[in-house]
Design an enzyme around this catalytic site. Structure first.
Site, short mmCIF file in Angstrom:
data_model
loop_
_atom_site.label_atom_id
_atom_site.label_comp_id
_atom_site.label_asym_id
_atom_site.label_seq_id
_atom_site.Cartn_x
_atom_site.Cartn_y
_atom_site.Cartn_z
N CYS A 196 0.89 -1.16 -0.10
CA CYS A 196 -0.08 -0.01 -0.01
C CYS A 196 0.94 1.29 0.09
O CYS A 196 1.81 1.23 -0.72
CB CYS A 196 -0.83 -0.06 1.18
N GLY A 197 0.68 2.21 0.73
CA GLY A 197 1.24 3.29 0.93
C GLY A 197 2.26 3.17 1.93
O GLY A 197 3.59 3.62 1.59
#
Length: 270
Positions: A235-236
């Site tokens: 993800c981030g």
């Protein structure tokens, strides 16, 4: 049983260790610990996702070393055989990252749960909250690090050609496709080559509970995960990747959550 509901927790408050792992994206200008001090579930202990991550790196939320983890959990008064329920009051369901951390460091997965719907659902049901700090008695926690449950950038790069596992990205489709800038400065837009996108938000209902097991299965079928293929989530910064990992554990009880810890904060660094 990765998830427990609010009624179950209310009946078992004194039988489990409860952790508040509320973390918010910087742009929200919210502070998880301040909110915890104002309102939390009885006996909840606050887990600071930022402070309890690796210090000597610019990357957010990276796993710390086993010895440091032992100290953190011991100070929380949690023993190795404790049954744990983790909740949050966050739009990014940050409790799942704490769930992953415990499993990575060897806590029995059957003893680590996330509260479905979190504090929002608890409050909406008018269940009691408190504002006193929870007293803890230190334990002597021992970690058993499961290094196979984390991937690094080298492994992610090698897998582009080797294709030993499928990489699934929990960010929004706009971020995955590079149509919008990243919220963290200094990161290019885009995604890891050959990875797939399944925004974590598509697995969450309006009341912050997870969608049904059948609907979760349908979401993953759209990605066409190959049989017996390992799955790695990104993800981030490793937080919402853990949301997908927990969701996948619901449809595959044998799955051991595996995360690319650096996620796009590392891979997309210019």
């Amino acid at each position: 049983m990765s998830l427990v509901n609010t009624n179950w927790l209310e009946k078992n408050l004194d039988k489990v260790k409860i952790i508040d792992c509320s973390w918010h994206m910087p742009q929200t200008q919210r502070n998880g610990f301040d909110e915890y001090k104002n309102k939390h579930i009885k006996n909840a202990i606050f887990f600071d996702l930022v402070k309890n991550s690796k210090k000597d790196t610019d990357l957010p939320h990276m796993l710390i070393d086993a010895k440091s983890w032992e100290g953190i959990v011991s100070n929380m008064g949690i023993k190795n055989d404790a049954q744990i329920v983790i909740y949050d009051n966050s739009d990014v369901i940050s409790s799942c990252r704490c769930w992953y951390n415990f499993i990575y460091f060897g806590h029995d997965p059957s003893l680590v749960h996330v509260l479905d719907g979190g504090l929002k659902k608890w409050i909406n049901e008018k269940k009691p909250t408190f504002n006193n700090l929870t007293n803890t008695i230190s334990s002597n926690y021992t970690a058993n690090e499961k290094k196979g449950l984390v991937k690094n950038k080298k492994q992610i790069d090698e897998n582009i050609n080797l294709n030993k596992f499928q990489v699934i990205d929990a960010r929004s489709r706009e971020r995955f496709e590079g149509k919008v800038p990243e919220p963290r400065k200094g990161l290019r837009s885009g995604s890891i080559k050959n990875s797939f996108c399944l925004p974590f938000s598509e697995l969450i209902n309006e009341d912050y509970t997870f969608i049904s097991k059948e609907k979760i299965l349908d979401k993953f079928k759209l990605i066409k995960i190959k049989p017996n293929k390992n799955v790695v989530f990104t993800c981030g910064s490793g937080v919402t990747a853990s949301v997908l990992a927990l969701a996948y554990s619901i449809i595959d009880i044998k799955y051991k959550p595996t995360i690319y810890d650096g996620s796009w904060s590392e891979y997309g660094n210019n």
